[in-house]
Design an enzyme around this catalytic site. Structure first.
Site, PDB file in Angstrom:
ATOM      1  N   GLY A  31      -1.076  45.080 -42.013  1.00 41.17           N
ATOM      2  CA  GLY A  31       0.002  44.270 -42.564  1.00 41.17           C
ATOM      3  C   GLY A  31       0.137  42.928 -41.863  1.00 41.17           C
ATOM      4  O   GLY A  31      -0.779  42.480 -41.182  1.00 41.17           O
ATOM      5  N   LEU A  33       0.197  40.122 -43.430  1.00 44.38           N
ATOM      6  CA  LEU A  33      -1.029  39.623 -44.062  1.00 44.38           C
ATOM      7  C   LEU A  33      -1.116  38.100 -44.101  1.00 44.38           C
ATOM      8  O   LEU A  33      -0.108  37.408 -44.174  1.00 44.38           O
ATOM      9  CB  LEU A  33      -1.133  40.187 -45.474  1.00 44.38           C
ATOM     10  CG  LEU A  33      -1.126  41.724 -45.557  1.00 44.38           C
ATOM     11  CD1 LEU A  33      -1.210  42.185 -47.011  1.00 44.38           C
ATOM     12  CD2 LEU A  33      -2.261  42.335 -44.740  1.00 44.38           C
ATOM     13  N   GLY A  36      -6.849  35.464 -44.470  1.00 43.33           N
ATOM     14  CA  GLY A  36      -8.041  36.193 -44.006  1.00 43.33           C
ATOM     15  C   GLY A  36      -8.078  37.575 -44.639  1.00 43.33           C
ATOM     16  O   GLY A  36      -9.126  38.028 -45.138  1.00 43.33           O
ATOM     17  N   HIS A  37      -6.946  38.246 -44.648  1.00 42.05           N
ATOM     18  CA  HIS A  37      -6.873  39.566 -45.283  1.00 42.05           C
ATOM     19  C   HIS A  37      -7.164  39.438 -46.785  1.00 42.05           C
ATOM     20  O   HIS A  37      -7.957  40.198 -47.349  1.00 42.05           O
ATOM     21  CB  HIS A  37      -5.469  40.165 -45.120  1.00 42.05           C
ATOM     22  CG  HIS A  37      -5.101  40.542 -43.720  1.00 42.05           C
ATOM     23  ND1 HIS A  37      -4.129  39.898 -43.007  1.00 42.05           N
ATOM     24  CD2 HIS A  37      -5.569  41.526 -42.894  1.00 42.05           C
ATOM     25  CE1 HIS A  37      -3.995  40.455 -41.813  1.00 42.05           C
ATOM     26  NE2 HIS A  37      -4.865  41.442 -41.711  1.00 42.05           N
ATOM     27  N   GLN A 147     -15.435  39.889 -40.341  1.00 41.04           N
ATOM     28  CA  GLN A 147     -16.306  39.556 -39.195  1.00 41.04           C
ATOM     29  C   GLN A 147     -15.468  39.177 -37.973  1.00 41.04           C
ATOM     30  O   GLN A 147     -15.923  39.252 -36.837  1.00 41.04           O
ATOM     31  CB  GLN A 147     -17.228  38.384 -39.572  1.00 41.04           C
ATOM     32  CG  GLN A 147     -18.200  37.993 -38.460  1.00 41.04           C
ATOM     33  CD  GLN A 147     -18.713  36.583 -38.608  1.00 41.04           C
ATOM     34  OE1 GLN A 147     -18.995  36.146 -39.728  1.00 41.04           O
ATOM     35  NE2 GLN A 147     -18.842  35.859 -37.506  1.00 41.04           N
ATOM     36  N   GLN A 152     -15.615  45.948 -34.222  1.00 40.77           N
ATOM     37  CA  GLN A 152     -14.982  47.002 -35.024  1.00 40.77           C
ATOM     38  C   GLN A 152     -15.853  47.340 -36.241  1.00 40.77           C
ATOM     39  O   GLN A 152     -16.070  48.503 -36.573  1.00 40.77           O
ATOM     40  CB  GLN A 152     -13.600  46.527 -35.471  1.00 40.77           C
ATOM     41  CG  GLN A 152     -12.947  47.400 -36.521  1.00 40.77           C
ATOM     42  CD  GLN A 152     -11.541  46.927 -36.849  1.00 40.77           C
ATOM     43  OE1 GLN A 152     -10.613  47.189 -36.114  1.00 40.77           O
ATOM     44  NE2 GLN A 152     -11.374  46.222 -37.959  1.00 40.77           N
ATOM     45  N   VAL A 175     -11.985  33.792 -41.868  1.00 34.16           N
ATOM     46  CA  VAL A 175     -11.190  32.719 -42.482  1.00 34.16           C
ATOM     47  C   VAL A 175     -10.396  32.037 -41.372  1.00 34.16           C
ATOM     48  O   VAL A 175      -9.782  32.710 -40.536  1.00 34.16           O
ATOM     49  CB  VAL A 175     -10.255  33.280 -43.571  1.00 34.16           C
ATOM     50  CG1 VAL A 175      -9.374  32.189 -44.150  1.00 34.16           C
ATOM     51  CG2 VAL A 175     -11.076  33.952 -44.667  1.00 34.16           C
ATOM     52  N   MET A 183      -7.754  32.974 -38.346  1.00 35.38           N
ATOM     53  CA  MET A 183      -6.462  33.544 -38.759  1.00 35.38           C
ATOM     54  C   MET A 183      -6.299  34.929 -38.156  1.00 35.38           C
ATOM     55  O   MET A 183      -7.254  35.703 -38.078  1.00 35.38           O
ATOM     56  CB  MET A 183      -6.381  33.631 -40.277  1.00 35.38           C
ATOM     57  CG  MET A 183      -6.219  32.291 -40.914  1.00 35.38           C
ATOM     58  SD  MET A 183      -5.821  32.468 -42.654  1.00 35.38           S
ATOM     59  CE  MET A 183      -5.756  30.750 -43.106  1.00 35.38           C
TER      60      MET A 183
HETATM   61  P1  AMP Z   1      -5.816  43.894 -39.186  1.00 36.99           P
HETATM   62  O1  AMP Z   1      -4.655  43.864 -40.126  1.00 36.99           O
HETATM   63  O2  AMP Z   1      -5.728  42.937 -38.063  1.00 36.99           O
HETATM   64  O3  AMP Z   1      -6.165  45.310 -38.772  1.00 36.99           O
HETATM   65  O4  AMP Z   1      -7.070  43.405 -40.041  1.00 36.99           O
HETATM   66  C1  AMP Z   1      -7.445  44.033 -41.233  1.00 36.99           C
HETATM   67  C2  AMP Z   1      -8.766  43.510 -41.672  1.00 36.99           C
HETATM   68  O5  AMP Z   1      -8.678  42.105 -41.899  1.00 36.99           O
HETATM   69  C3  AMP Z   1      -9.882  43.722 -40.643  1.00 36.99           C
HETATM   70  O6  AMP Z   1     -11.061  44.112 -41.320  1.00 36.99           O
HETATM   71  C4  AMP Z   1     -10.024  42.365 -40.030  1.00 36.99           C
HETATM   72  O7  AMP Z   1     -11.307  42.114 -39.507  1.00 36.99           O
HETATM   73  C5  AMP Z   1      -9.753  41.467 -41.227  1.00 36.99           C
HETATM   74  N1  AMP Z   1      -9.365  40.128 -40.801  1.00 36.99           N
HETATM   75  C6  AMP Z   1      -8.396  39.810 -39.907  1.00 36.99           C
HETATM   76  N2  AMP Z   1      -8.361  38.476 -39.710  1.00 36.99           N
HETATM   77  C7  AMP Z   1      -9.338  37.936 -40.486  1.00 36.99           C
HETATM   78  C8  AMP Z   1      -9.808  36.615 -40.708  1.00 36.99           C
HETATM   79  N3  AMP Z   1      -9.280  35.554 -40.094  1.00 36.99           N
HETATM   80  N4  AMP Z   1     -10.832  36.428 -41.572  1.00 36.99           N
HETATM   81  C9  AMP Z   1     -11.401  37.506 -42.203  1.00 36.99           C
HETATM   82  N5  AMP Z   1     -10.995  38.776 -42.036  1.00 36.99           N
HETATM   83  C10 AMP Z   1      -9.977  39.000 -41.184  1.00 36.99           C
END
Ligand code: AMP
Length: 282
Positions: A31, A33, A36-37, A147, A152, A175, A183
């Site tokens: 969440g 969000l 990037g998400h 990425q 992970q 992103v 982000m």
């Molecule tokens: P999180 O909510 O931080 O667990 O992230 C959920 C997903 O979003 C994970 O696969 C992250 O790698 C991806 N994610 C987080 N930040 C970015 C970003 N800036 N650009 C691309 N994917 C992202």
């Protein structure tokens, strides 16, 4: 877009798609969000017939003393962000994910013992356990990860192969904000001077990348340049490494494919970033 809070209902929907031979995509998130998400959904929309998101701040992946309690939660805004990009949003509470008696964990060796794995003991075990559980509930055909969390992704890929989970994984590009900051939900913690200092991760990676282009053969020299940029910007470096993109082992000599990775504390906020170097050998 339908919001689902019950795991059995989520599985029922997934089975409905399976029975018809249709593919369900899945994007797990915690969440808070941002764009990037949102980009992750766009990367798999052509590969599946419907897409589900999950929003769950997984306590098991936070180490003692980390920011679990204050991790930003904003369901209303998250639902707004997801409108139009996914079909189902699974928002379980702790009882849906870890019901009474839950006692299994999933732990990947090797890859999870490096970089962030060394600095955040138990973190990846928490991640793989929750992702395995979510895959079990949602049974996706395709799942997208960023990425941004490169390590992970590699660990989840290993888990999917080792446990024959049969999920196609897609790694999506990082992103960034206009000024280059990757982000992250944790960027919300940054203000004023810290927001400026946060740019040091990107600066360090770009300085390291530039050095790889100058013919510098020694990864330790590239590492030193990254460390100098980080300390020069006044952040506390957690690590800066040049590693093999598949094994995540530190490189002793320059190779065609390398991964530059950095983690640093900006004030109390821990940020990570990375850059893939892929030079075709002449
Ligand atoms: P999180 O909510 O931080 O667990 O992230 C959920 C997903 O979003 C994970 O696969 C992250 O790698 C991806 N994610 C987080 N930040 C970015 C970003 N800036 N650009 C691309 N994917 C992202």
């Amino acid at each position: 877009m339908k919001v689902i809070r019950n795991r059995f209902e989520m599985t029922e929907i997934s089975e409905f798609y399976k029975k018809q031979g249709l593919k369900l995509g899945f994007v797990p998130t915690m969440g808070s969000l941002h764009e990037g998400h949102v980009s992750l959904f766009r990367h798999i929309e052509n590969k599946c017939h419907a897409v589900a998101a999950s929003i769950y701040v997984n306590p098991k992946q936070f180490c003692p003393g980390e920011d679990f309690e204050r991790y930003p939660r904003d369901e209303k805004n998250d639902l707004k962000m997801l409108e139009g990009v996914c079909d189902y949003v699974f928002i379980p509470d702790d009882k849906e994910i870890y019901p009474q008696g839950f006692s299994t964990s999933v732990e990947v060796g090797n890859l999870a013992e490096r970089l962030c794995g060394l600095k955040r003991p138990g973190h990846f075990k928490g991640v793989t356990t929750v992702v395995a559980r979510l895959f079990g509930i949602i049974k996706p055909s395709v799942s997208a990860f960023g990425q941004k969390d490169y390590q992970q992704f590699m660990i989840i890929k290993r888990m999917v192969e080792d446990l024959a989970l049969g999920v196609e994984l897609v790694m999506c590009p990082i992103v960034r904000e206009k000024d280059g900051l990757a982000m992250s939900s944790r960027n919300r913690y940054l203000s004023g001077e810290d927001r400026e200092k946060a740019l040091s991760l990107r600066k360090a990676l770009l300085a390291g990348k530039k050095e790889t282009e100058t013919g510098e053969e020694n990864p330790l020299k590239i590492k030193k340049i990254m460390l100098d940029v980080l300390s020069g910007c006044g952040v506390e470096t957690d690590y800066a490494e040049i590693v093999h993109p598949l094994t995540l082992e530190p490189l002793r000599k320059k190779e065609g494919k390398m991964l530059l990775v950095v983690a640093a504390f900006v004030g109390k906020t821990r940020l990570i970033d990375n850059e893939i170097i892929d030079r075709k050998e002449k």
